[in-house]
Design a protein around this motif. Structure first.
Motif, mmCIF file in Angstrom:
data_model
loop_
_atom_site.group_PDB
_atom_site.id
_atom_site.type_symbol
_atom_site.label_atom_id
_atom_site.label_comp_id
_atom_site.label_asym_id
_atom_site.label_seq_id
_atom_site.Cartn_x
_atom_site.Cartn_y
_atom_site.Cartn_z
ATOM 1 N N PRO A 183 -4.742 -1.851 -2.684
ATOM 2 C CA PRO A 183 -3.174 -2.255 -2.607
ATOM 3 C C PRO A 183 -2.727 -1.741 -3.894
ATOM 4 O O PRO A 183 -3.500 -1.770 -5.037
ATOM 5 N N SER A 210 0.758 -2.173 5.039
ATOM 6 C CA SER A 210 -0.674 -1.663 5.344
ATOM 7 C C SER A 210 -0.774 -0.366 4.989
ATOM 8 O O SER A 210 0.028 0.344 5.303
ATOM 9 N N TYR A 211 -1.829 -0.126 4.693
ATOM 10 C CA TYR A 211 -2.134 1.311 4.298
ATOM 11 C C TYR A 211 -2.002 2.217 5.572
ATOM 12 O O TYR A 211 -1.230 3.269 5.718
ATOM 13 N N TYR A 256 0.869 -1.367 0.210
ATOM 14 C CA TYR A 256 -0.101 0.031 0.002
ATOM 15 C C TYR A 256 0.905 1.217 -0.217
ATOM 16 O O TYR A 256 1.963 1.256 0.489
ATOM 17 N N THR A 285 -7.767 1.774 1.615
ATOM 18 C CA THR A 285 -7.160 2.350 0.068
ATOM 19 C C THR A 285 -6.848 0.758 -0.429
ATOM 20 O O THR A 285 -6.342 -0.089 0.062
#
Length: 249
Positions: free
Chosen positions: A168, A126-127, A40, A166
């Motif tokens: 990926p 991870s976002y 992300y 969001t």
């Protein structure tokens, strides 16, 4: 070569084509899903904006300041990816669970279309983690630039929001599987035609006519052992017509 002959070649080696398709597609799918690790990207934007000095004409000062700020971005892009900044980020934000080297590898900095805007991006698994890291880097960078460059001209224009979901940025494994499927079909058919081209043995009447240029006068049918056994078991039918005529005479 006619279209029918093409289909016959593929049909003759259909098992090989299917085997190649299965092996390549399944192998690619297994590898893609086993190594798939979604990535992300989170971005924060900074504005490089210095004020004109006293006594300068406002128009001239603004143009000169803008050009100066654009040139400074090139320097800032290198400064932000140094241990001088990242070590402070690691020290002040221990919850990021990253060292300076990891942050340097994860961050990228770009100028937005030759403007005074800097785009700082971080890629993470991870976002939420990427957003926290990029915001921390932007905050420390803004605070440290006056000490490093004697310029207080960094403004954080936009922060990354960790709570916004969001998608990926990495490619889906299914796309690799579909690509492998298409390529395996092409490879399988190509190998089938290659083997047919390299096979110079004679297997049919058409092969004899093509190779020797002579007509076929006769064909010996291929018989199986079961056919021979079945013929041996059929009893011969006796002929009695001649004997009856002899008795009447």
């Amino acid at each position: 070569m006619e279209i029918k002959q093409y289909f016959n070649i593929i049909k003759k080696r259909l098992w090989l084509v299917l085997l190649i398709i299965v092996v390549i597609t399944v192998g690619t799918g297994v590898y893609a899903y086993m190594t798939n690790n979604p990535q992300y990207s989170a971005t924060a934007k900074l504005v490089v904006n210095s004020s004109p000095t006293a006594g300068e004409d406002s128009t001239t000062a603004n143009i000169g300041a803008i050009n100066s700020n654009i040139q400074l971005i090139k320097t800032y892009k290198e400064i932000i990816k140094t241990p001088a900044i990242m070590n402070k980020v690691v020290k002040e934000y221990p919850d990021l669970n990253a060292n300076a080297s990891q942050l340097i590898n994860q961050v990228s900095v770009n100028a937005v279309n030759e403007t005074q805007v800097m785009s700082v991006s971080v890629v993470d698994t991870s976002y939420e983690g990427a957003a926290k890291k990029v915001n921390a880097i932007a905050a420390v960078f803004q605070r440290e630039i006056p000490t490093l460059m004697n310029f207080d001209n960094i403004i954080i224009l936009d922060k990354a929001d960790p709570s916004v979901p969001t998608a990926p940025i990495t490619t889906s494994p299914m796309l690799f599987v579909l690509i492998a499927l298409v390529l395996s079909v092409v490879v399988g058919i190509a190998i089938a035609f290659l083997l047919e081209y390299m096979d110079d043995s004679i297997k049919s009447e058409e092969d004899i006519r093509d190779v020797l240029g002579m007509p076929v006068l006769g064909v010996i049918a291929k018989m199986k052992e079961e056919d021979m056994t079945a013929k041996e078991k059929v009893p011969a039918k006796p002929f009695t017509g001649g004997g009856e005529r002899a008795n009447h005479t």
